[in-house]
Structures are given as structure tokens and as C-alpha cells.
Enzyme design. Structure first.
Site, short mmCIF file in Angstrom:
data_model
loop_
_atom_site.label_atom_id
_atom_site.label_comp_id
_atom_site.label_asym_id
_atom_site.label_seq_id
_atom_site.Cartn_x
_atom_site.Cartn_y
_atom_site.Cartn_z
CB CYS A 91 50.73 -0.19 -44.11
SG CYS A 91 49.83 -1.72 -43.82
CB CYS A 165 55.87 1.59 -42.59
SG CYS A 165 56.17 1.79 -44.35
CB CYS A 169 59.17 2.32 -45.43
SG CYS A 169 57.42 2.19 -45.02
#
Length: 217
Positions: A91, A165, A169
């Protein structure tokens, strides 16, 4: 004492702590990685936490814990894994959602699978409301710590679970990804975090079932 640590202007206690950590890691990974690799991972792990740690005395311990995880990941990438599935929960701050998911995953999977977590902009500490809500379920995440992710950690994971995210990510072709849309518990009270916690548990149990990992009752 390695010059690597002296160049950072560390205190004598920090230098000694890192030297001791390097020795422990060297014993743990003997036959897999050499001294140079171990010290490099410890050194770079220390650097990643140095700008965010509230208590400098804890830095060597955080660096050792993270370096150990990274070395296990590198060993897996290089074909030295034990066959257990690895799930990485990501996250933004690695302070709430991903830590709760990791807590449930570790508790429910036991030794049958490996769970890791990380954040794109990792925080200085775990969300207290997340800690409190998980404690209500008998799971202690207070000893966890926000951390970044690294290339070898993502590469070693069999499944990557992302939570808010977005483009930050990491994407590796051919790897299994799932995006869990969950409210961010940052700034919420414990009673507001409970529904998020319960949804995370539901998803973790479903994931374990998909991985054929029996969950503890």
C-alpha cells in the site's frame, strides 16, 4: 570494523550494532551469500530507514530485519527457496491496510506460506488504530514496522496484492497481481477501522483458499 559503516558518520554504538548484525546475517546465510553481498544489503537497508526513523538507536535493528528479508528474497530468486508460496502486500504507507493483511495472513497461514509487506512512501510508524483493531482479534502487529519494497522482494513474490498505491506499485510481467480496493484507515478511529479490518480478513481467507493453503480456524 568495516569502513562501510564509518563513512556514514555513525556513533560507535551504531557501528558496533551493524557489525554484530552483519556477523549474525553472515552465519545465517553461510554458503548462500558472501560477506560483500550481506554487508551491501545491510548498508542499503540502513540508508532506506535513516531518513525516517524517529529513534536512531533502532536503526541497526530495522536494517538487520529488512536486510534479512531481502536476502531471503534474493535466495528465492536465485533458486534457493523452500517451495512455500510468498505473498507481498503493498500500500502507500505500509502502516495500515498492508500491515493488517500481513497480520491476518501470517496468523492464518502459519508456517505454510510466507507473507511480506511494503509501501511506496513508507511511514515512520504503524497506524495505532490498525494496531488496536487487530489486537481485538488477538493479532499483535505492534512489533511490525513500515518498510519499502525492493526489486528482489517483488521478484521473489508469487502473488502481489496492491491496495491504493496506484502507478507507484511495481509491475513485473508474468506475476500474479490483485488490487484490493479498500478504504485507507489513516486518520480513522478504531470503530471506523473495524469494517476495513473485517473485509481484509475475508479477502485473506479467500486468497489462502485459492493458494491451497489451509487457514487456521
Amino acid at each position: 570494523m568495516p569502513d562501510t559503516y564509518k563513512r556514514h558518520g555513525l556513533t560507535i554504538d551504531q557501528q558496533l550494532a551493524l557489525t554484530t548484525a552483519a556477523r549474525r546475517l553472515g552465519e545465517e546465510f553461510a554458503g548462500t551469500f558472501g560477506t560483500e553481498t550481506i554487508e551491501r544489503f545491510l548498508h542499503t537497508s540502513y540508508d532506506q530507514f535513516a531518513s525516517k526513523a524517529a529513534v536512531a538507536n533502532f536503526l541497526p535493528l530495522l536494517a538487520e530485519r529488512f536486510a534479512r528479508q531481502r536476502l531471503h528474497a534474493l535466495a528465492r530468486v536465485e533458486g534457493h527457496g523452500d517451495g512455500r508460496p510468498i505473498v507481498l502486500f503493498l500500500c502507500v504507507h505500509n502502516a495500515g491496510r498492508s500491515q493488517m493483511a500481513l497480520g491476518f495472513f501470517t496468523e492464518l497461514a502459519g508456517e505454510a506460506a510466507v507473507g511480506w509487506s511494503g509501501g511506496s512512501e513508507f511511514a515512520a510508524g504503524i497506524n495505532p488504530a490498525a494496531v488496536a483493531s487487530m489486537a481485538e482479534r488477538g493479532i499483535d502487529i505492534s512489533r511490525e514496522y513500515p518498510k519499502p519494497w525492493t526489486e528482489e522482494i517483488v521478484a521473489a513474490a508469487d502473488v502481489v496484492i496492491t491496495m491504493g498505491c496506484g502507478d507507484a506499485c511495481p509491475i513485473y510481467p508474468g506475476k500474479r497481481y490483485e488490487d484490493w480496493e479498500l478504504d485507507d484507515p489513516a486518520g480513522l478511529a478504531v470503530e471506523q477501522v473495524r469494517p476495513i479490518r473485517d473485509e481484509i480478513e475475508r479477502r485473506v481467507r479467500a486468497l489462502l483458499e485459492q493458494l491451497d493453503v489451509p487457514a487456521k480456524a
